[in-house]
Design an enzyme around this catalytic site. Sequence first.
Site, PDB file in Angstrom:
ATOM      1  N   ASP A   1      -4.356  -8.657  22.462  1.00  0.00           N
ATOM      2  CA  ASP A   1      -3.292  -8.736  21.461  1.00  0.00           C
ATOM      3  C   ASP A   1      -3.269  -7.439  20.667  1.00  0.00           C
ATOM      4  O   ASP A   1      -4.246  -7.106  19.980  1.00  0.00           O
ATOM      5  CB  ASP A   1      -3.559  -9.930  20.538  1.00  0.00           C
ATOM      6  CG  ASP A   1      -2.453 -10.153  19.517  1.00  0.00           C
ATOM      7  OD1 ASP A   1      -1.596  -9.270  19.344  1.00  0.00           O
ATOM      8  OD2 ASP A   1      -2.452 -11.225  18.886  1.00  0.00           O
TER       9      ASP A   1
ATOM     10  N   CYS B   1       1.508  -2.108  24.451  1.00  0.00           N
ATOM     11  CA  CYS B   1       2.359  -3.235  24.897  1.00  0.00           C
ATOM     12  C   CYS B   1       2.807  -2.915  26.310  1.00  0.00           C
ATOM     13  O   CYS B   1       3.970  -2.605  26.557  1.00  0.00           O
ATOM     14  CB  CYS B   1       3.571  -3.417  23.987  1.00  0.00           C
ATOM     15  SG  CYS B   1       3.198  -4.021  22.347  1.00  0.00           S
ATOM     16  N   ALA B   2       1.892  -2.975  27.261  1.00  0.00           N
ATOM     17  CA  ALA B   2       2.092  -2.316  28.547  1.00  0.00           C
ATOM     18  C   ALA B   2       2.936  -3.097  29.546  1.00  0.00           C
ATOM     19  O   ALA B   2       3.436  -2.528  30.512  1.00  0.00           O
ATOM     20  CB  ALA B   2       0.737  -1.997  29.185  1.00  0.00           C
TER      21      ALA B   2
ATOM     22  N   CYS C   1      13.743  -1.187  23.294  1.00  0.00           N
ATOM     23  CA  CYS C   1      14.949  -1.203  24.120  1.00  0.00           C
ATOM     24  C   CYS C   1      16.041  -1.940  23.355  1.00  0.00           C
ATOM     25  O   CYS C   1      16.691  -2.849  23.854  1.00  0.00           O
ATOM     26  CB  CYS C   1      14.683  -1.875  25.461  1.00  0.00           C
ATOM     27  SG  CYS C   1      16.052  -1.625  26.624  1.00  0.00           S
TER      28      CYS C   1
ATOM     29  N   GLY D   1       4.661  -2.799  33.030  1.00  0.00           N
ATOM     30  CA  GLY D   1       3.840  -1.739  33.597  1.00  0.00           C
ATOM     31  C   GLY D   1       4.540  -0.463  33.995  1.00  0.00           C
ATOM     32  O   GLY D   1       3.877   0.476  34.436  1.00  0.00           O
ATOM     33  N   GLY D   2       5.860  -0.377  33.841  1.00  0.00           N
ATOM     34  CA  GLY D   2       6.561   0.830  34.273  1.00  0.00           C
ATOM     35  C   GLY D   2       6.138   2.069  33.511  1.00  0.00           C
ATOM     36  O   GLY D   2       5.782   3.100  34.109  1.00  0.00           O
ATOM     37  N   LYS D   3       6.172   1.994  32.185  1.00  0.00           N
ATOM     38  CA  LYS D   3       5.778   3.155  31.383  1.00  0.00           C
ATOM     39  C   LYS D   3       4.298   3.442  31.542  1.00  0.00           C
ATOM     40  O   LYS D   3       3.872   4.607  31.578  1.00  0.00           O
ATOM     41  CB  LYS D   3       6.133   2.929  29.912  1.00  0.00           C
ATOM     42  CG  LYS D   3       7.618   2.822  29.626  1.00  0.00           C
ATOM     43  CD  LYS D   3       7.872   2.680  28.131  1.00  0.00           C
ATOM     44  CE  LYS D   3       9.338   2.439  27.849  1.00  0.00           C
ATOM     45  NZ  LYS D   3       9.793   1.107  28.332  1.00  0.00           N
TER      46      LYS D   3
ATOM     47  N   GLU E   1      -2.065  -5.544  27.351  1.00  0.00           N
ATOM     48  CA  GLU E   1      -0.940  -6.475  27.356  1.00  0.00           C
ATOM     49  C   GLU E   1      -1.446  -7.851  26.939  1.00  0.00           C
ATOM     50  O   GLU E   1      -2.449  -8.335  27.484  1.00  0.00           O
ATOM     51  CB  GLU E   1      -0.295  -6.534  28.744  1.00  0.00           C
ATOM     52  CG  GLU E   1       0.720  -7.636  28.942  1.00  0.00           C
ATOM     53  CD  GLU E   1       1.843  -7.613  27.940  1.00  0.00           C
ATOM     54  OE1 GLU E   1       2.171  -8.680  27.394  1.00  0.00           O
ATOM     55  OE2 GLU E   1       2.398  -6.515  27.684  1.00  0.00           O
TER      56      GLU E   1
ATOM     57  N   ASP F   1       5.703   0.206  22.856  1.00  0.00           N
ATOM     58  CA  ASP F   1       7.060  -0.200  23.256  1.00  0.00           C
ATOM     59  C   ASP F   1       7.150  -1.688  22.937  1.00  0.00           C
ATOM     60  O   ASP F   1       6.790  -2.534  23.745  1.00  0.00           O
ATOM     61  CB  ASP F   1       7.264   0.075  24.749  1.00  0.00           C
ATOM     62  CG  ASP F   1       8.651  -0.313  25.226  1.00  0.00           C
ATOM     63  OD1 ASP F   1       9.518  -0.614  24.385  1.00  0.00           O
ATOM     64  OD2 ASP F   1       8.873  -0.332  26.451  1.00  0.00           O
TER      65      ASP F   1
END
Length: 472
Positions: free
Chosen positions: A339, A288-289, A409, A292-294, A313, A356
Amino acid sequence: MSETSRRPRKPGKPYRRPQKDPVRFLAFEALRAVDERDAYANLVLPPLLRKAREQGDFDGRDAALATELVYGTLRRQGTYDAVISACVDRPLREVDPPVLDVLSLGAHQLLGTRIPTHAAVSASVELARVVLGDGRAKFVNAVLRKVSQHDLDEWIERVAPPYDDDPEDHLAVVHSHPRWVVAALWDALGGGRAGIERLLAADNERPEVTLVARPGRATTEELLGEDAAVAGRWSPYAVRLAEGGEPGAIEAVREGRAGVQDEGSQLVALALAHAPLDGPDARWLDGCAGPGGKAALLAAVAAERGAVLLAAEKQPHRAGLVAKALAGNPGPYQVIAADGTRPPWRPGSFDRVLMDVPCTGLGALRRRPEARWRRRPEDLDGFAPLQRGLLGTALDSVRVGGVVGYATCSPHLAETRAVVDDVLKQHPGAELIDARPLLPGVPDLGDGPDVQLWPHLHGTDAMYLALIRRTA
């Protein structure tokens, strides 16, 4: 402005046209975008500020005040609603939303800033004349004069129920969170009154801007050479900007070699990257990119080890953001729009997998204060099948001996431990591993084996992480 909205003139007294205050007008525009379009202030405000600077309307102090007015009003909206409700003769739902936004901005200036009372009231009334007309400006004037009769502590004494009578409702008014969010955070945190008060207060503080130096592309030493920069607390790649630091002014950020990333997000990615494996360590997946930070941090660490990251993603436009974040990575990687619940890759393809998952975002209320008013308890039911489906896919996608990181989060138990427990019942060939040793130096990580970070304890978003090894 129509002629009918103007205040009746006294004979011989000329009509004074309202004067537009660029700072308060911009703050009002931002609040209307949040209300009308369900926009997020952190996406709406920067382009408004940039446009004001380009037009010569703003300097640095103006931008700081506008930012404080927007975020301060959103963070304390629940408290201000209770105060305003005590000063009007009708239910708040019967007050037009634009009028309520002007009243809330005025209440924040009166109760949450050092702006003098007369200046806060007069500036709010002038804003009302500009955006609402003279007739409703008189209503704004009358309400804010009532608000100005007491300070914030006095108003809380008047409008919040006593703690002993209703602890959750008391905390909801005092700390400006919906009651159901107070209850959910308290359940996840545990303990008595002191801890939940500290957590709710931390949600209302302005978060620091944290940068990540992407390995192989930038160093913390380079970022620490910038003005207002200090080392991160826990992540070896983190650098914090003191108040007033502007990420866009930093060359490494403009070039994509560094990025803005909460330290909690960095810790989650690094814990997965450093988890012990049985066997090879060549293929990694971020399932679940977006945005893109992680993925950018994982790709950089993977490149140092000779591993390859696949970043997936579902939404094509978010996949584009991931590709932008990873551009320039020193090692091989791939970005696809896919997906995660119906993956195009074969089972058992990866050594490390991060999921994530989409969630209510209750762990990032410092950065997105409006989310607390936008979310509803029933949203949890909408996310639950997706979260379980994505974690199930992650466990299918990792090989035996590999490790999955499940992250959210949100600290809500329905999005964290309940998901992990339910999925593990369906996957007997998987087991939790202790994530705490993989966050070295970070205190107050609880009993494990999973990890919950907290704003008031760690200075991060309330990130959750469970590490799971596939055993069969």
